[in-house]
Design a protein around this motif. Structure first.
Motif, PDB file in Angstrom:
ATOM      1  N   GLN A 188       0.870  -1.242  -0.243  1.00  0.00           N
ATOM      2  CA  GLN A 188      -0.029   0.057  -0.024  1.00  0.00           C
ATOM      3  C   GLN A 188       0.821   1.378  -0.216  1.00  0.00           C
ATOM      4  O   GLN A 188       0.539   2.216  -0.693  1.00  0.00           O
ATOM      5  N   TYR A 205      -0.332  14.327   1.647  1.00  0.00           N
ATOM      6  CA  TYR A 205      -0.723  13.426   0.634  1.00  0.00           C
ATOM      7  C   TYR A 205      -0.793  11.809   1.082  1.00  0.00           C
ATOM      8  O   TYR A 205      -1.629  11.251   1.112  1.00  0.00           O
ATOM      9  N   THR A 260      -0.713  10.767   4.271  1.00  0.00           N
ATOM     10  CA  THR A 260      -1.383  10.453   5.393  1.00  0.00           C
ATOM     11  C   THR A 260      -3.062  10.540   5.109  1.00  0.00           C
ATOM     12  O   THR A 260      -3.719   9.610   5.481  1.00  0.00           O
ATOM     13  N   LYS A 261      -3.108  11.366   4.034  1.00  0.00           N
ATOM     14  CA  LYS A 261      -4.548  11.369   3.379  1.00  0.00           C
ATOM     15  C   LYS A 261      -4.906   9.822   2.711  1.00  0.00           C
ATOM     16  O   LYS A 261      -5.842   9.180   2.931  1.00  0.00           O
ATOM     17  N   GLU A 262      -3.982   9.222   2.192  1.00  0.00           N
ATOM     18  CA  GLU A 262      -4.112   8.173   0.901  1.00  0.00           C
ATOM     19  C   GLU A 262      -4.140   6.942   1.953  1.00  0.00           C
ATOM     20  O   GLU A 262      -4.848   6.103   1.940  1.00  0.00           O
ATOM     21  N   GLY A 317      -6.695   8.056   5.223  1.00  0.00           N
ATOM     22  CA  GLY A 317      -7.597   8.821   5.259  1.00  0.00           C
ATOM     23  C   GLY A 317      -7.780   9.910   6.480  1.00  0.00           C
ATOM     24  O   GLY A 317      -8.963  10.622   6.832  1.00  0.00           O
ATOM     25  N   LYS A 318      -6.691  10.420   6.859  1.00  0.00           N
ATOM     26  CA  LYS A 318      -6.863  11.500   7.846  1.00  0.00           C
ATOM     27  C   LYS A 318      -5.799  12.813   7.342  1.00  0.00           C
ATOM     28  O   LYS A 318      -4.771  12.372   6.767  1.00  0.00           O
ATOM     29  N   SER A 319      -6.707  13.790   7.563  1.00  0.00           N
ATOM     30  CA  SER A 319      -5.898  14.961   6.851  1.00  0.00           C
ATOM     31  C   SER A 319      -5.343  16.048   7.659  1.00  0.00           C
ATOM     32  O   SER A 319      -5.294  16.953   7.500  1.00  0.00           O
TER      33      SER A 319
END
Ligand code: DAH
Length: 339
Positions: free
Chosen positions: A111, A228, A230-232, A235-237
């Protein structure tokens, strides 16, 4: 007489059989001792001399046709039998296929690779048995540097020192030695530290190192890339960077993500703060660039490093790091549905 023979030739050519018994009956009927051919040959003396030549030829044709027919039918039946033995009944339902599962470390590693390859990072690897230069000295950790103590190194040989790498930062150095900027690479791999084994720590674990070198790379680029990621990945921004120290980066930071405080587990894993530390990072120290023959007046870059086990434990709520290495199928089977 001749007409009869011609008719028989036609019959022989048409004949088909699906069982060995039918072929044998056919053989006996035509070629057996008391078969049609022997009868017809016996008639030969009664044929008018003028017709004997034609009759003889017709008889031979009939005999050869019957013999050929027996041979081909036998061959066909035998090869059909062979195929049946080989494939079995082709209409039966197939055996159920037992599917394996990927190890959670591989799942998470893939991942991470996937997320970074989408923004142009390549994957690189280096040796697990390293020399002092690539694991320490080139990374701005000269002999007697106090930070070496923190790494609890397994040594294989002394003078010159050969060791099991304590982090994947060693691959940074190797990559820079062998490639010109621009560099964008991540290096996943196994690392080793002489630590007491517990639910949180193991002497073997996995890291992913990231390295980005180009002209005019700034800390803002690093922050944006981490956001980018951590978002991917989670799912945390919301992230925060805390000032820290690593010998190979200046400035250095530790990255926390805001995990939230919605469930009891959130409370537990974030110790009531909602924040979780997930990696170390910083701007590559000019000394490290110099050590790898990259001109620090021309190029700058950032690096980061994270533990794969830690991320897998967060994503799958795995309470004990030792579970990764016990290969208990009851644990591993739970990852069957993940690719
Ligand atoms: N090598 C560090 C460790 O094992 C992790 C790390 C921190 C890697 C900062 C980096 C970095 O590239 O910039 O703890």
């Amino acid at each position: 007489m001749l007409d009869k023979v011609k008719e028989l030739i036609g019959e022989v050519n048409e004949f088909q059989a699906t069982t060995p018994e039918a072929v044998e009956d056919f053989r006996i009927k035509y070629l057996g001792k008391k078969g049609l051919l022997n009868d017809l040959f016996a008639e030969f003396k009664n044929v008018e001399p003028a017709l004997r030549k034609e009759f003889g030829q017709a008889l031979n044709t009939l005999k050869n046709a019957a013999q050929d027919k027996v041979n081909t039918l036998k061959d066909n039946l035998e090869s059909a039998d062979e195929q049946k033995g080989f494939y079995g009944d082709l209409t039966r339902p197939s055996e159920p296929i037992e599917l394996g599962s990927r190890h959670p470390i591989s799942i998470v590693k893939n991942q991470i690779i996937d997320v970074f390859s989408r923004i142009g990072f390549t994957v690189s690897e280096g040796p697990e048995i390293e020399d002092d230069w690539h694991n320490f000295t080139a990374l701005n950790l000269p002999e007697y540097h106090p930070a070496r103590d923190m790494q609890d190194t397994f040594f294989i040989e002394k003078d010159p020192d050969i060791l099991l790498r304590t982090h994947t930062s060693s691959v940074q150095v190797r990559y820079m030695e062998n490639n010109e900027p621009p560099i964008r690479t991540i290096s996943p791999g196994r690392v080793f530290r002489n630590e007491d084994i517990s639910a949180r720590a193991h002497c073997i674990f996995h890291q992913v190192e990231g390295l980005y070198i180009d002209t005019d790379v700034s800390f803002a680029d690093l922050k944006q890339t981490l956001l980018y990621f951590t978002k991917e990945m989670f799912g945390k921004s919301k992230i925060r960077l805390r000032p820290s120290y690593f010998p190979f980066t200046e400035p250095s930071a530790e990255v926390d993500i805001y995990w939230g405080l919605e469930t009891e587990t959130d409370y537990k894993i974030t110790k009531g703060t909602g924040w979780l530390e997930i990696m170390g990072c910083g701007m590559v120290d000019p000394n490290v660039l110099k050590n790898a023959n990259i001109d620090p007046t021309k190029y700058s870059g950032y690096a980061f490093g994270m533990g794969i086990e830690r991320i897998a434990m967060l994503l799958y709520q795995i309470p004990d790091i030792r579970m990764f290495y016990e290969n208990d199928v009851r644990f591993l089977e739970q990852f069957k549905t993940v690719l």
